[in-house]
Design a protein around this motif. Sequence first.
Motif, short mmCIF file in Angstrom:
data_model
loop_
_atom_site.label_atom_id
_atom_site.label_comp_id
_atom_site.label_asym_id
_atom_site.label_seq_id
_atom_site.Cartn_x
_atom_site.Cartn_y
_atom_site.Cartn_z
N ASP A 180 56.46 30.47 31.47
CA ASP A 180 57.61 29.60 31.67
C ASP A 180 57.72 29.19 33.14
O ASP A 180 57.96 30.03 34.01
CB ASP A 180 58.88 30.34 31.24
N PRO A 181 57.54 27.91 33.49
CA PRO A 181 57.61 27.50 34.89
C PRO A 181 58.99 27.59 35.49
O PRO A 181 59.14 27.49 36.71
CB PRO A 181 57.14 26.04 34.84
N SER A 182 60.01 27.77 34.66
CA SER A 182 61.37 27.88 35.19
C SER A 182 61.79 29.32 35.45
O SER A 182 62.94 29.58 35.77
CB SER A 182 62.36 27.23 34.21
N ALA A 183 60.87 30.26 35.31
CA ALA A 183 61.20 31.68 35.46
C ALA A 183 61.29 32.03 36.94
O ALA A 183 60.39 32.64 37.51
CB ALA A 183 60.17 32.54 34.75
N ASP A 184 62.38 31.61 37.59
CA ASP A 184 62.54 31.86 39.02
C ASP A 184 63.42 33.05 39.32
O ASP A 184 63.77 33.29 40.47
CB ASP A 184 63.07 30.60 39.71
N VAL A 185 63.83 33.80 38.32
CA VAL A 185 64.58 35.04 38.49
C VAL A 185 63.84 36.13 37.74
O VAL A 185 63.57 35.98 36.54
CB VAL A 185 66.03 34.92 37.96
N ILE A 186 63.50 37.20 38.43
CA ILE A 186 62.78 38.28 37.78
C ILE A 186 63.47 39.61 38.07
O ILE A 186 64.17 39.76 39.07
CB ILE A 186 61.30 38.37 38.23
N ALA A 187 63.27 40.56 37.18
CA ALA A 187 63.68 41.95 37.40
C ALA A 187 62.41 42.79 37.35
O ALA A 187 61.59 42.62 36.44
CB ALA A 187 64.66 42.40 36.32
N LEU A 188 62.23 43.64 38.33
CA LEU A 188 61.02 44.46 38.32
C LEU A 188 61.36 45.93 38.50
O LEU A 188 62.30 46.29 39.21
CB LEU A 188 60.02 43.98 39.38
N ASP A 189 60.59 46.74 37.83
CA ASP A 189 60.70 48.19 37.93
C ASP A 189 59.68 48.64 38.97
O ASP A 189 58.48 48.56 38.73
CB ASP A 189 60.40 48.82 36.56
N PRO A 190 60.13 49.12 40.15
CA PRO A 190 59.17 49.45 41.21
C PRO A 190 58.36 50.72 40.94
O PRO A 190 57.41 50.99 41.66
CB PRO A 190 60.05 49.62 42.43
N VAL A 191 58.73 51.49 39.91
CA VAL A 191 57.98 52.70 39.57
C VAL A 191 56.92 52.39 38.52
O VAL A 191 55.74 52.67 38.70
CB VAL A 191 58.93 53.80 39.08
N GLU A 192 57.34 51.78 37.42
CA GLU A 192 56.42 51.48 36.33
C GLU A 192 55.69 50.16 36.52
O GLU A 192 54.67 49.91 35.90
CB GLU A 192 57.17 51.46 35.00
N GLY A 193 56.25 49.27 37.37
CA GLY A 193 55.59 48.00 37.61
C GLY A 193 55.91 46.92 36.61
O GLY A 193 55.29 45.84 36.65
N PHE A 194 56.85 47.14 35.71
CA PHE A 194 57.18 46.13 34.72
C PHE A 194 57.92 44.96 35.38
O PHE A 194 58.77 45.16 36.24
CB PHE A 194 58.06 46.71 33.60
N VAL A 195 57.59 43.74 34.96
CA VAL A 195 58.26 42.53 35.44
C VAL A 195 58.85 41.80 34.25
O VAL A 195 58.16 41.56 33.26
CB VAL A 195 57.29 41.60 36.19
N THR A 196 60.13 41.45 34.34
CA THR A 196 60.81 40.74 33.26
C THR A 196 61.40 39.45 33.81
O THR A 196 62.08 39.47 34.84
CB THR A 196 61.94 41.60 32.67
N ALA A 197 61.14 38.33 33.15
CA ALA A 197 61.74 37.06 33.53
C ALA A 197 63.16 37.00 32.97
O ALA A 197 63.38 37.24 31.78
CB ALA A 197 60.91 35.89 33.00
N LEU A 198 64.12 36.68 33.83
CA LEU A 198 65.52 36.57 33.42
C LEU A 198 65.89 35.10 33.30
O LEU A 198 65.07 34.20 33.49
CB LEU A 198 66.42 37.27 34.42
N THR A 199 67.15 34.83 32.98
CA THR A 199 67.63 33.46 32.83
C THR A 199 67.37 32.69 34.11
O THR A 199 67.72 33.16 35.20
CB THR A 199 69.14 33.45 32.52
N PRO A 200 66.75 31.50 34.05
CA PRO A 200 66.42 30.75 35.27
C PRO A 200 67.66 30.42 36.09
O PRO A 200 68.73 30.15 35.55
CB PRO A 200 65.76 29.47 34.73
N TYR A 201 67.49 30.44 37.40
CA TYR A 201 68.58 30.08 38.31
C TYR A 201 68.78 28.58 38.32
O TYR A 201 69.90 28.09 38.38
CB TYR A 201 68.27 30.60 39.71
#
Length: 289
Positions: free
Chosen positions: A94-115
């Motif tokens: 998704d090119p509009s995925a400009d907000v992410i949440a990341l888990d700095p331990v496990e390394g998971f990245v999740t795209a949140l609702t675009p800003y």
Amino acid sequence: AAFDPETGGWRLLSPTRFSARAWPVAVWTGSEMVVIGGVDGDDRSLSGAAAYDPAADAWREVDLAWSAVAPLSDAVWTGGAVVVVGAVPPPTGDPSADVIALDPVEGFVTALTPYGEPARRGVAVRWDGDAVVTVTVDDATDVVVRRLDPATGRVLDETTAVGVRGLDVDPNAVATVGDIVVVPVHDAVGALFSDGPPTDLESSGSATRWPAAVVGTLVSYGDVVLDVESGEWNDAPLPDANWDRQFPVAVSTGDAIVVWGGDACGRVASCSGLVHPDQTLIWVPGLAG
């Protein structure tokens, strides 16, 4: 380097394999400093993230599928994830995925609702204990403050301060004290955001350009301090003309503020270079000097 405010001493950190970069975002999780993204000398976005543990004086790489951020982006630690507003969308997806949440331990990245404001000049991101607070700073007439759900990025509420120009607001000056969002302007009217419509905040009258640092209900901006409870500005005279500078780093230890660095372009100084780190200032509310 790391500075110990109790001893007044500096120490060098262990080296990292993280490549040289400008404009990364960095957050403190309570045990580590997490550094994400940035740009190289040609303003190309860099991926990658690293975490530094000051107790062990050790770096570790954070394995992320995608972690590039745009210049003048910002991030915050919510207690469970690092939320980045202004992320560069991944090469695929998704090119509009400009907000992410990341888990700095496990390394998971999740795209949140675009800003959804790619033209912005910058964004300040803060945490009020319940929601991710964003303040868009651009050339528009009005400043908009949004509170985002930290799990989804969905906008919980949105408030506009009509007449506060984004062009006049320094993103580093935005602060949160509880559920109050402070958006000051040195030479014009700013705003305080809480429940209901925003209220006007008088011009700070500050001659320094220092980032916000919070101690209790006080927000320091160098030569002035805002009491958020009363909405009043108070002078905070610098202990010596040598302490004057522009754009230093300022952090709160909880009961004091540590200021170092910056350039020697203050009111009484000439732009002859950077301020030497031996001119590190520790400000404690209620103490003179």
